[in-house]
Motif scaffolding. Structure first.
Motif, mmCIF file in Angstrom:
data_model
loop_
_atom_site.group_PDB
_atom_site.id
_atom_site.type_symbol
_atom_site.label_atom_id
_atom_site.label_comp_id
_atom_site.label_asym_id
_atom_site.label_seq_id
_atom_site.Cartn_x
_atom_site.Cartn_y
_atom_site.Cartn_z
ATOM 1 N N ARG A 149 31.526 45.272 23.018
ATOM 2 C CA ARG A 149 32.940 45.212 22.613
ATOM 3 C C ARG A 149 33.065 44.774 21.146
ATOM 4 O O ARG A 149 33.877 45.297 20.390
ATOM 5 C CB ARG A 149 33.677 44.239 23.527
ATOM 6 N N LYS A 150 32.236 43.786 20.771
ATOM 7 C CA LYS A 150 32.279 43.311 19.384
ATOM 8 C C LYS A 150 31.858 44.401 18.410
ATOM 9 O O LYS A 150 32.489 44.582 17.345
ATOM 10 C CB LYS A 150 31.367 42.096 19.246
ATOM 11 N N ASP A 151 30.783 45.150 18.748
ATOM 12 C CA ASP A 151 30.351 46.249 17.883
ATOM 13 C C ASP A 151 31.434 47.314 17.755
ATOM 14 O O ASP A 151 31.672 47.862 16.664
ATOM 15 C CB ASP A 151 29.067 46.866 18.435
ATOM 16 N N LYS A 152 32.101 47.594 18.850
ATOM 17 C CA LYS A 152 33.168 48.592 18.831
ATOM 18 C C LYS A 152 34.311 48.135 17.934
ATOM 19 O O LYS A 152 34.861 48.923 17.145
ATOM 20 C CB LYS A 152 33.656 48.839 20.252
ATOM 21 N N ASP A 153 34.664 46.848 18.053
ATOM 22 C CA ASP A 153 35.740 46.322 17.207
ATOM 23 C C ASP A 153 35.357 46.373 15.727
ATOM 24 O O ASP A 153 36.190 46.697 14.863
ATOM 25 C CB ASP A 153 36.070 44.886 17.621
ATOM 26 N N LEU A 162 37.190 48.407 12.757
ATOM 27 C CA LEU A 162 37.621 47.735 11.532
ATOM 28 C C LEU A 162 37.086 48.439 10.296
ATOM 29 O O LEU A 162 37.806 48.638 9.302
ATOM 30 C CB LEU A 162 37.148 46.278 11.562
ATOM 31 N N ASP A 163 35.797 48.862 10.325
ATOM 32 C CA ASP A 163 35.233 49.597 9.185
ATOM 33 C C ASP A 163 35.959 50.907 8.959
ATOM 34 O O ASP A 163 36.230 51.303 7.808
ATOM 35 C CB ASP A 163 33.748 49.860 9.425
ATOM 36 N N THR A 164 36.283 51.601 10.032
ATOM 37 C CA THR A 164 37.018 52.861 9.905
ATOM 38 C C THR A 164 38.381 52.635 9.274
ATOM 39 O O THR A 164 38.825 53.398 8.394
ATOM 40 C CB THR A 164 37.177 53.515 11.282
ATOM 41 N N ALA A 165 39.066 51.594 9.720
ATOM 42 C CA ALA A 165 40.387 51.295 9.156
ATOM 43 C C ALA A 165 40.288 50.956 7.673
ATOM 44 O O ALA A 165 41.122 51.381 6.860
ATOM 45 C CB ALA A 165 41.025 50.142 9.930
#
Length: 282
Positions: A118-122, A126-129
């Motif tokens: 879940r943390k990696d996905k978040d 965030l990097d994409t945003a």
């Protein structure tokens, strides 16, 4: 979820017909006209305190919305529906088991591998945003680049000027420190001073000699011109008197001798002046 009697007591107080608190025309908003009198006379009849500020904080804790400094409303608080007031409960803070606390407990109950995923996905989200936000920024224009270069050049010039000023200050300090001459330097300065005085005296003597030579040459030239003028006048007189040719020849010869004597006298005066000036100077 525990029930609360605050909203029910509030409905009773608003509906009692007091002059300091009441319903709006539509019956969905309560208003207060005199907070001090309300707290002093009516709030103690329904609650265990007489503080108007505490009562307004309780309104906020029960999700009442403040429309103006003296009006409040709630979707379940209406004049014609007193039974709905019993459904209004006090909001629970997060640290007492509210929704955020429950979510945090649920996350902690998950396996470690699930939390890592879940943390990696978040982080990826965030990097994409961040990448999208950077791409949406306007490109750096030539004008902006020019302004940045000018700003850096100005800073460089200011730093150079500051360094030059510091160097001048240090040099001035060194000059001030070395302003006292050594004995050898003082001796050399005295010799130079004497030499300058001698050269000034010599220049003054040369100037006087040139002025005297010029005066002597002017006087000799003036005497020569006077003799030439006399000769010319004599020749004109002879020509106008229509004398005999022999007499005229004699007169012309005499005039020529006079001119020769004048020229020799002028040369002698000039030579005498030139010979006398160096001797006097020496």
């Amino acid at each position: 979820m525990p029930t609360s009697t605050f909203a029910q007591k509030c409905h009773q107080m608003v509906s009692a017909g007091h002059s300091t608190i009441g319903w709006s025309r539509e019956g969905d908003t309560i208003w207060v006209s005199n907070p001090e009198r309300l707290g002093r006379e009516h709030i103690p009849k329904y609650y265990d305190h007489s503080s108007y500020a505490s009562w307004t904080r309780a309104l906020h804790a029960h999700s009442f919305r403040k429309l103006t400094p003296s009006t409040w409303s709630h979707p379940s608080f209406h004049r014609d529906r007193p039974e709905a007031a019993s459904t209004i409960v006090r909001k629970r803070p997060p640290h007492r088991g509210g929704k955020p606390a429950r979510e945090e407990k649920a996350l902690l109950a998950e396996p470690k591998a699930t939390r890592v995923k879940r943390k990696d996905k978040d982080l990826k989200l965030l990097d994409t945003a961040i990448d999208k936000a950077v791409e949406s920024l306007p490109p750096l224009t030539a004008c902006a680049v020019k302004e940045e270069i000018e700003r850096q050049a100005t800073q460089t010039k200011a730093a150079a000027a500051a360094a030059a000023a510091s160097a001048d200050t240090l040099e001035a300090g060194d000059t001030k420190k070395s302003s006292v001459p050594t004995p050898e330097q003082a001796k050399r300065l005295a010799a130079l001073k004497e030499q300058i005085i001698r050269e000034k005296q010599l220049a003054r003597q040369l100037k006087n000699m040139l002025e005297q030579l010029e005066a002597n040459a002017t006087r000799a030239r003036r005497e020569e011109l006077q003799l030439r003028h006399s000769v010319v006048q004599l020749a004109q007189w002879i020509a106008t008197t229509a004398m005999a040719p022999a007499v005229a020849a004699t007169a012309l010869a005499t005039a020529g001798s006079f001119a020769a004597r004048a020229a020799s006298m002028s040369a002698a005066v000039t030579a005498k002046a030139l010979s006398a000036s160096p001797a006097g100077t020496a």
